[in-house]
Write a protein that holds these residues in place. Structure first.
Motif: not given
Length: 156
Positions: A116-122
């Motif tokens: 996942v390069s962006a928009l990941a669930v913390p």
């Protein structure tokens, strides 16, 4: 023989599973293509490889949809799709969402099929896009399949 074949085709086309799979495939394919720029695909240098992967995932989404439908049908009746309550719709959506959540964890962290390069669930490290996909699309798929089946049944 021709009439028997025609009846068989009508039976297949009127089946809830067929309608759910077809509408699921169509909606999920568009969503998969839309979200693909947000993922880093490993070992997929060509566009054809990426399209094959997205198609594979979309067929999987269709199968997940039908399995969720069967699980609820086992508990309810087979044609609950014609009069789904909000509880059944939430259950249908929730089952797909739970599968997707666990599948994404496996694909990203264990199998390492993509990152996942962006928009990941913390804290989880997976993208929220597939999770959002399984909140938005299942009710749409149910609605379109239901409307198609009711129109199909009324016209025959």
């Amino acid at each position: 023989m021709r009439r028997l074949l025609a009846n068989w085709v009508v039976w297949i086309l009127a089946a809830p599973e067929t309608n759910l799979f077809l509408f699921s495939f169509l909606f999920h394919f568009v969503y998969e293509v839309w979200q693909s720029p947000y993922f880093d695909f490993y070992q997929m240098p060509s566009l054809a490889d990426k399209v094959n992967y997205i198609t594979h995932c979309t067929v999987g989404d269709g199968i997940i949809t039908v399995i969720c439908y069967w699980l609820i049908s086992w508990w309810c009746r087979r044609y609950w799709i014609l009069r789904p309550t909000w509880k059944l719709t939430i259950l249908f959506t929730g089952l797909g969402w739970l599968y997707t959540f666990s599948s994404e964890i496996y694909r990203v962290h264990i199998a390492k099929l993509y990152s996942v390069s962006a928009l990941a669930v913390p804290g989880v490290g997976i993208s929220w896009l597939p999770l959002l996909q399984w909140v938005i699309l299942p009710p749409l798929v149910l609605s379109f399949a239901r409307r198609y089946m009711l129109g199909y049944r009324n016209s025959s």
